[in-house]
Design a protein around this motif. Structure first.
Motif, PDB file in Angstrom:
ATOM      1  N   TYR A  37       0.946  -1.164  -0.056  1.00 40.68           N
ATOM      2  CA  TYR A  37      -0.147   0.073  -0.136  1.00 40.68           C
ATOM      3  C   TYR A  37       0.818   1.387   0.011  1.00 40.68           C
ATOM      4  O   TYR A  37       0.386   2.348  -0.203  1.00 40.68           O
ATOM      5  N   ALA A  38       2.304   1.149  -0.092  1.00 36.27           N
ATOM      6  CA  ALA A  38       2.987   2.381   0.151  1.00 36.27           C
ATOM      7  C   ALA A  38       2.728   3.195  -1.212  1.00 36.27           C
ATOM      8  O   ALA A  38       2.950   2.672  -2.199  1.00 36.27           O
ATOM      9  N   GLY A  39       2.516   4.320  -1.012  1.00 39.13           N
ATOM     10  CA  GLY A  39       2.452   5.316  -2.313  1.00 39.13           C
ATOM     11  C   GLY A  39       1.088   5.318  -3.033  1.00 39.13           C
ATOM     12  O   GLY A  39       0.889   6.012  -3.878  1.00 39.13           O
TER      13      GLY A  39
END
Length: 55
Positions: A37-39
């Motif tokens: 889920y990063a970014g």
């Protein structure tokens, strides 16, 4: 008391993590990818709200 004949054990696989891990260990299914889920979520650049000094 009458003796009962041995019965066949029936195993049912559900969607729990333990069963999926067992199936992966046995080589019956491939390991599922873990979502990253990063970014994915972007925070807008909103200036802080101006505080009124009317007090």
């Amino acid at each position: 008391m009458a003796d009962f004949p041995p019965q066949q054990v029936q195993r049912r696989v559900d969607d729990s993590a333990a069963d999926m891990e067992t199936l992966v260990d046995l080589g019956l299914v491939e390991e599922q990818p873990v979502p990253q889920y990063a970014g994915l979520f972007l925070e807008p650049d909103i200036p802080p709200a101006a505080e009124d000094d009317a007090a």
